[in-house]
Scaffold this active site. Structure first.
Site, PDB file in Angstrom:
ATOM      1  N   GLU A 222       0.854  -1.184   0.000  1.00  0.00           N
ATOM      2  CA  GLU A 222       0.000   0.000   0.000  1.00  0.00           C
ATOM      3  C   GLU A 222       0.890   1.235   0.000  1.00  0.00           C
ATOM      4  O   GLU A 222       1.858   1.281   0.766  1.00  0.00           O
ATOM      5  CB  GLU A 222      -0.915   0.020   1.225  1.00  0.00           C
ATOM      6  CG  GLU A 222      -1.947   1.133   1.111  1.00  0.00           C
ATOM      7  CD  GLU A 222      -2.927   1.171   2.292  1.00  0.00           C
ATOM      8  OE1 GLU A 222      -2.825   0.333   3.208  1.00  0.00           O
ATOM      9  OE2 GLU A 222      -3.783   2.053   2.280  1.00  0.00           O
TER      10      GLU A 222
ATOM     11  N   GLU B 160      -5.140  -2.814  12.743  1.00  0.00           N
ATOM     12  CA  GLU B 160      -4.827  -3.653  11.573  1.00  0.00           C
ATOM     13  C   GLU B 160      -5.776  -4.846  11.504  1.00  0.00           C
ATOM     14  O   GLU B 160      -6.218  -5.230  10.426  1.00  0.00           O
ATOM     15  CB  GLU B 160      -3.372  -4.126  11.602  1.00  0.00           C
ATOM     16  CG  GLU B 160      -2.323  -3.020  11.716  1.00  0.00           C
ATOM     17  CD  GLU B 160      -2.497  -1.861  10.748  1.00  0.00           C
ATOM     18  OE1 GLU B 160      -3.060  -2.074   9.667  1.00  0.00           O
ATOM     19  OE2 GLU B 160      -2.094  -0.733  11.098  1.00  0.00           O
TER      20      GLU B 160
END
Ligand code: B3K
Ligand code: ZN
Length: 877
Positions: free
Chosen positions: A130, A312
């Site tokens: 990402e 996360e």
């Protein structure tokens, strides 16, 4: 690395230009032959034309820094004239409607210092994809709206890489046949059945140890949980595993979300550009947010680990199962997931204290962003590189927008809305609007005007005027938002304002929710026994600034008598800030000295209030930092701010010294150490008291510091005492710092704290010390944690040194940016946010800093990351 510089060569991507992809990738098979300098990547992609597209569209794949070896379609090698390769793309003009594309490339993980794509950290292979790192691994449609299932095969030398990991579930593994080229190699295969965009791809290979546990989901799925670390750190993973289990249970309980693979893995790496990454089933973490033992980690580290592990993990639904259509929708996953992790932490710890910490963070990084040249909407409209938009606005203000919608629709409809959202968009790439539509459907409310929060930058200011007439009270709220770059007009927003009226002995009315939709709203109250003080935006019900002309007595009423803990804290914090500003000649409080006495008395009462938790007392006792004051003044004069803060602390200390000594003594915790909220709160109060005692670091206080260093059985207490010594102009300072380094030199995360304390020192000679530390064995420009510890702390949180009047702090800083940019552009660009307040500096410094920004902007060969930041920062000059 790409080295475009001139603006005309830098392409901007615009939200308004979004188009659906021409092709989809049904399935992706990747085969890696890992080797530090020359890794081979074979990609086999099953590609098909999108349903509504006409045949004949060229296939365009992203790819950067790849050495292309072969391209095949359905097994047939393409001749060189059948495709085109540029610096950033592989273009195949003619492809069938449905086909298998194979590419073979070589990449160089060991040479990847930008830490984006496949790279090496302390000898292990790891990835960060990402936002657009996957294009550094293979040719692909590197965009979040292309979702594919994955099979991954990893081959590597077994001795150096006994552990081979990828996303999904393990399929098979074993030794490879011996050969001369590849002696002692083995392989592993992984399969991820959940379609995902390539930014969630991950691979890890190395010599790692792990700790393991099991979790059974609500519907009975057995999940293996593993935390992988370098073997010497295997004793420091228990808290991470514990936080993970609590997160999994909480998400089932609170949002009805279960985990969906047989295994969930976390891997710690030392070289990482930010906190952690939510790759499907294989989260990769900065080791700072995994490793903890009482001796090496502070309470704050434990708290961060808990919050980041949760964040996360929660992305598995808010981000992975439902992902973003394009990067402009980043807040869809980040704002929502920050909201989710904040709620988790509030449930695990103290809800009021969590709210204070979350808002403190917003005030520290998002409000300044919204008020300066980097201001952008929560859903930005354009970017040169999306890396520069992983901001406090997208994350933290994004979370506030979700929180406001929950306030507006109510808890039950909010939960119904998230159920609809997860069900409806599971396996899809969604937009912010899709999310808001679910809120509207579940609640029957029209959130049309509320959507402006996503498209309009800037922090609204609510001005408050009132009138008291013999038991009748009128209150008028008026909203206004200042222009931001590219957005001169700011129409009224839909703002939820929680309010109550407070008298000297407590609230006079129940809390109510007001919705401010127009420019202004007037409220009337009657039958009140005394002139009230309005307590507005309780619990920080909206991310706005309140402009309220309260006198000191009114503010003390709120600090002492309000029942909303957030507003008690915020009034105390803002009053302290205004008092310091007044000492610096920029406040509106006459006779600030007397007001500090009254303020100190109020703090004294709070310190002795047995009903209040220590963590809350610690928050209210914490004196605003120089950076807090820098953020709140109209004209920044760092010297005047430093002196004013000293004056304020000294007066406070004179009043509170015996109570502070008592707080230090009474809040010493008994072993064994626990990182849980209660003990941590006590240590927080004890060490905040110590910090205020260090306003005058005399022999008596220094003996407390020494005693605490000698007797501490945990890093929280040791770090508090050593850091305070690092900020004090005392003869013991040098020896304390040297002793600490000698003791902890082999614990890199502890050494990073030591670097940061010296970077934060406001003592004369601090810049020379920081310059010396650049050459110290403990520093490494290639490790982002070290860059942030030394250069980041200096630039962001040490205004006295960064803004030295002769400009030497700026010269040092910009040299470091130029040195770091070719190594790691993302980290270099992020550091530049330290200059976002340059327009408010007093003229001498302002001139010096703007010259530096302009010169940087005009430099040849910058990364696009740094170029974009410098250009936005310097714009208009
Ligand atoms: N999603 C990542 C952030 C990626 C940053 C890329 N520049 C971590 C997180 O927010 O959870
Ligand atoms: Zn996130």
């Amino acid at each position: 690395m790409k080295t475009d510089t001139a603006p005309d060569k830098v392409n901007k991507t615009w939200l308004k230009d979004y188009q659906q992809p021409d092709y989809g990738i049904r399935h992706t098979r990747l085969e890696f032959e890992l080797s530090p300098q020359k890794t081979k990547v074979l990609a086999r992609l099953q590609i098909g034309l999108a349903p509504d597209r006409a045949e004949g569209e060229p296939l365009i794949l992203d790819g950067e820094g790849l050495e292309l070896v072969a391209v095949r379609i359905d097994g047939q090698a393409l001749a060189e004239d059948q495709y085109e390769v540029t610096d950033t793309q592989l273009i195949i003009p003619r492809v069938p409607v449905s086909f298998t594309l194979e590419t073979e490339v070589f990449i160089n993980p060991a040479g990847n210092t930008a830490l984006s794509g496949l790279y090496m950290s302390n000898g292990m292979f790891c990835t960060q994809c990402e936002a657009e790192g996957f294009r550094h691994i293979t040719y692909y449609m590197d965009r979040p709206d292309v979702l594919s299932t994955y099979d991954v095969r990893i081959e590597a030398e077994k001795a150096a890489n006994p552990v081979l990991l990828a996303n999904g579930n393990p399929v098979q593994s074993g030794d490879l046949p011996e050969s001369d080229e590849r002696p002692g190699w083995h392989f592993a295969e992984w399969s991820d059945p959940h379609p995902k965009p390539c930014y969630l791809f991950a691979l890890v290979a190395g010599d790692l140890a792990h700790v393991e546990d099991q979790f059974q989901t609500k519907s009975g799925r057995d999940v293996t949980l593993r935390v992988f670390v370098q073997p010497e750190n295997v004793g420091k993973c228990d808290y991470t595993l514990d936080a993970l289990k609590r997160s999994m249970a909480w998400d089932e309980e609170t949002f009805g979300r279960e985990y969906d693979l047989d295994i969930f893995m976390i891997v710690a790496v030392d070289h990482f550009n930010f906190g952690a990454m939510e790759n499907k089933g294989l989260n990769i973490f900065n080791s700072a947010y995994v490793l903890a033992s009482p001796e090496t980690a502070t309470d704050m580290d434990y708290e961060l680990i808990e919050g980041i592990v949760a964040h996360e993990y929660f992305h598995n639904w808010s981000g992975n199962r439902v992902t973003c259509r394009d990067w402009f929708q980043l807040c869809l996953k980040e704002g929502f997931t920050v909201f989710r992790d904040q709620e988790f932490s509030a449930d695990q710890r103290s809800r009021p204290v969590q709210r204070i910490k979350d808002v403190r963070r917003l005030w520290q990084s998002q409000f300044p962003e919204d008020a300066g040249p980097l201001a952008h909407p929560v859903r930005p409209e354009s970017y040169i590189t999306i890396d520069n938009f992983y901001t406090a606005t997208v994350y933290n203000k994004g979370a506030e927008l979700v929180r406001m919608m929950k306030t507006l629709v109510g808890a039950d409809d909010f939960r119904r809305a998230t159920d609809i959202y997860f069900d409806r968009h599971d396996g899809e790439a969604a937009t912010v609007d899709d999310f808001v539509i679910c809120m509207e459907e579940a609640s029957g409310r029209d959130l049309g005007q509320f959507r402006r929060w996503y498209s309009d930058a800037g922090t609204p200011e609510i001005s408050v005027t009132d009138n008291w007439d013999n038991g009748n009270y009128t209150l008028t709220l008026t909203q206004k938002t200042a222009p931001t770059p590219g957005q001169p007009e700011k129409p009224a927003r839909h703002i939820p304002v929680k309010l109550a009226l407070v008298g000297t002995d407590g609230p006079l009315t129940d809390e109510e929710l007001i919705e401010l939709e127009g420019e202004a709203k007037t409220l009337t109250f009657s039958g009140l026994p005394e002139k009230p003080v309005p307590s507005l935006c309780r619990g920080f019900s909206a991310p706005v600034r309140l402009k309220q002309a309260l006198d000191v007595a009114d503010r003390l009423t709120l600090i002492q008598s309000d029942t909303d803990p957030f507003n008690r804290w915020s009034q105390a914090h803002l009053l302290a800030q205004d008092l310091i500003k007044s000492f610096a000649g920029q406040g509106k409080i006459d006779q600030p000295e007397e007001a500090v006495f009254a303020y100190a008395n109020a703090l004294g009462v709070i310190l002795q209030d047995e009903t209040l938790e220590p963590a809350f007392k610690a928050e209210i006792l914490r004196v605003p930092t120089e950076s807090d004051i820098v953020r709140s003044v109209e004209i920044i004069d760092p010297e005047a701010i430093g002196t004013a803060r000293k004056t304020f602390r000294s007066i406070l200390l004179k009043q509170l010294r015996p109570l502070l000594m008592q707080a230090w003594e009474a809040n010493r915790t008994a072993p064994p150490y626990s990182p849980a909220a209660e003990q941590a709160g006590q240590r927080g109060l004890k060490n905040t008291a110590l910090a205020l005692l260090m306003a005058e670091p005399d022999d008596e206080v220094m003996s407390l510091i020494q005693k605490q260093i000698e007797t501490a059985d945990n890093m929280t207490d040791e770090a508090a005492a050593v850091s305070l010594a690092a900020f004090a102009d005392r003869p013991e300072r040098e020896q304390i710092l040297a002793g600490f380094y000698a003791k902890w030199q082999h614990e890199t995360l502890v050494v990073n704290k030591w670097l940061a304390w010296q970077a934060l020192s406001g003592l004369p000679g601090a810049l020379a010390e920081i310059q010396r530390l650049m050459a110290h064995e403990a520093f490494d420009l290639r490790n982002p944690n070290k860059v942030r510890a030394l250069i980041g702390a200096f630039a962001m949180e040490n205004p006295g040194t960064f803004h030295l009047a002769d400009g030497s702090g700026y010269a040092f800083f910009f040299d470091r940016i130029r040195e770091l940019d070719p190594v790691n552009p993302q980290v270099a660009a992020r550091l530049l946010t330290a200059t976002e307040n340059w327009r408010r500096l007093e003229p001498g410094r302002r001139g010096k800093l703007s010259e530096k920004l302009k010169a940087l902007c005009a430099t040849e060969g910058l990364s696009k990351n740094v170029y974009e930041m410098a250009e936005r920062l310097a714009d208009g000059e």
